[in-house]
Design an enzyme around this catalytic site. Sequence first.
Site, PDB file in Angstrom:
ATOM      1  N   ASP A   8       1.167  -1.423   0.030  1.00 53.50           N
ATOM      2  CA  ASP A   8       0.171  -0.220   0.304  1.00 53.50           C
ATOM      3  C   ASP A   8       0.882   1.185   0.102  1.00 53.50           C
ATOM      4  O   ASP A   8       2.038   1.200   0.526  1.00 53.50           O
ATOM      5  CB  ASP A   8      -0.859   0.371   1.660  1.00 53.50           C
ATOM      6  CG  ASP A   8      -0.199  -0.292   2.282  1.00 53.50           C
ATOM      7  OD1 ASP A   8       0.547  -1.005   2.640  1.00 53.50           O
ATOM      8  OD2 ASP A   8      -0.800   0.900   3.153  1.00 53.50           O
ATOM      9  N   GLU A  50      -0.678  -1.852   5.302  1.00 55.84           N
ATOM     10  CA  GLU A  50       0.650  -1.870   6.560  1.00 55.84           C
ATOM     11  C   GLU A  50       0.055  -0.671   7.007  1.00 55.84           C
ATOM     12  O   GLU A  50       0.757  -0.583   8.211  1.00 55.84           O
ATOM     13  CB  GLU A  50       1.584  -2.242   6.039  1.00 55.84           C
ATOM     14  CG  GLU A  50       3.437  -2.444   6.887  1.00 55.84           C
ATOM     15  CD  GLU A  50       4.247  -1.363   7.685  1.00 55.84           C
ATOM     16  OE1 GLU A  50       3.846  -1.074   8.823  1.00 55.84           O
ATOM     17  OE2 GLU A  50       3.138   0.156   6.640  1.00 55.84           O
ATOM     18  N   GLU A  51      -0.047   0.619   6.012  1.00 52.09           N
ATOM     19  CA  GLU A  51      -0.040   2.033   6.419  1.00 52.09           C
ATOM     20  C   GLU A  51      -1.188   2.337   6.972  1.00 52.09           C
ATOM     21  O   GLU A  51      -1.545   3.308   8.297  1.00 52.09           O
ATOM     22  CB  GLU A  51       0.365   3.127   5.622  1.00 52.09           C
ATOM     23  CG  GLU A  51       0.991   2.621   4.615  1.00 52.09           C
ATOM     24  CD  GLU A  51       3.273   2.659   5.312  1.00 52.09           C
ATOM     25  OE1 GLU A  51       3.092   3.945   7.061  1.00 52.09           O
ATOM     26  OE2 GLU A  51       3.755   3.228   5.035  1.00 52.09           O
ATOM     27  N   ARG A  82      19.344  -6.656  13.706  1.00 53.25           N
ATOM     28  CA  ARG A  82      19.476  -6.580  14.813  1.00 53.25           C
ATOM     29  C   ARG A  82      18.753  -8.222  15.280  1.00 53.25           C
ATOM     30  O   ARG A  82      17.701  -8.301  14.755  1.00 53.25           O
ATOM     31  CB  ARG A  82      19.142  -5.173  15.843  1.00 53.25           C
ATOM     32  CG  ARG A  82      19.779  -4.053  15.555  1.00 53.25           C
ATOM     33  CD  ARG A  82      18.888  -3.490  16.401  1.00 53.25           C
ATOM     34  NE  ARG A  82      19.014  -3.021  17.403  1.00 53.25           N
ATOM     35  CZ  ARG A  82      19.837  -2.715  18.631  1.00 53.25           C
ATOM     36  NH1 ARG A  82      20.951  -2.384  18.451  1.00 53.25           N
ATOM     37  NH2 ARG A  82      19.426  -3.280  19.888  1.00 53.25           N
ATOM     38  N   HIS A 136       7.933   9.067   4.546  1.00 54.01           N
ATOM     39  CA  HIS A 136       7.137   9.400   4.184  1.00 54.01           C
ATOM     40  C   HIS A 136       6.904  10.947   4.255  1.00 54.01           C
ATOM     41  O   HIS A 136       6.625  11.577   4.686  1.00 54.01           O
ATOM     42  CB  HIS A 136       6.556   9.188   5.777  1.00 54.01           C
ATOM     43  CG  HIS A 136       5.896   7.695   6.345  1.00 54.01           C
ATOM     44  ND1 HIS A 136       5.246   7.725   7.239  1.00 54.01           N
ATOM     45  CD2 HIS A 136       5.845   7.009   5.806  1.00 54.01           C
ATOM     46  CE1 HIS A 136       4.634   6.709   7.705  1.00 54.01           C
ATOM     47  NE2 HIS A 136       5.300   5.907   5.905  1.00 54.01           N
TER      48      HIS A 136
END
Length: 395
Positions: free
Chosen positions: A79, A137-138, A179, A364
């Site tokens: 998206d 996802e957003e 990580r 963004h």
Amino acid sequence: MIDFKRQGERVEEEIISMRRHLHENPELSEEEFETSQFIQRKLDEYGIPYKKGYAKTGVLGIIKGGKPGGVVALRADIDALPIHEKTESSYVSKKEGVMHACGHDAHTSMLLGTGKLLNEQKADIKGTILLVFQPAEENAPTGGSQPMMDDGIFDEYKPDVIFGQHVWPDLPKGQIGIRDGAMMGASDRFIVTINGTGGHASMPHQTNDAITMASAVVSQLQTVVSRNVDPLEAAVLTVGKIEGGYRYNVVADKVTIDGTIRTLNPEVRSRVQERFNKIVEGVTAGMGGSAEIEHIEGYPATVNTPEWAQQVRATAQNLLGEESTPVLNSSLGGEDFSRFLLKYPGAFFWLGTMPKNGQPKPLHDPYFELDEDALAGGAEMMAQVATDTLEKLEK
């Protein structure tokens, strides 16, 4: 053992072409219908079987290897964002106010390229590889990962391990960010309504100014992190929006404060919220007003399984060299992939895509751009980590 080093060059042109097409035609969360159709056409073209309709527009590609083995899932989000693009690229968004400002166009294209590479060598693959194209996802806090699981995306093939990859403009091409443990933060939202008493601006003694109370609340909230969280722990509290008042000569009776809290540690998350509530309630009550507090729990922290984070690191070093996995800090950005990791072991990692000018714009941002030369390497990385993981599962 299958070696994908430099194989990405065979799909590089196609990945870039797909990425530019998707960039020109972005779709918002839960509206990714054309994007979903595009993915399905490509999977048909590559001869990869798939299932569709998860969380409305989600697609699951299925690559069954020629040899028995485990199940590895690879995820890409599809998206875009409600942002008006301000770049001057030749493939700028054609949709007013909608932009792929977080790289999901690249994620989708790389996973398609990964699927093509894997499918060409499926006879030698020991197990099954799932290509998860995730919508929304957003769309925090709902997201698309949990609805996909609720719709049964893993009912037939349950992943032993799941991986997600995200373009990262702060890392140069050829580097992978990984990580053990917490990779990205929990992203929660708060909405506070402060209630006072309105009146004429010339007679403030007859009122209880909600704007004055809101100002005091915002000021005191700055102490939540600075005086209540261990300096070696991560936490951010940001007030992003304040609304209140009617006109210049009216004392406001109501103000709304909207913002976000980001943390990595669940205990810190709880402590920050508790202290937040006490400050808001105490300040407003002390000034003769009241407050209504709404906490909206967003995505949990994205926490990598150490074993599979180490596998990503080993794969990256074999593909890209020993210096390809620098030591780095976690990000407090939120990520819906976190909910997959609550259910299945796996890891989320960053792909270095710093623009060639060395001046990256953040995710963004309406000026966000990436180095497309890095995308073929991203497809290699996903393909290699999937097959390396299947080899490890067999052992």
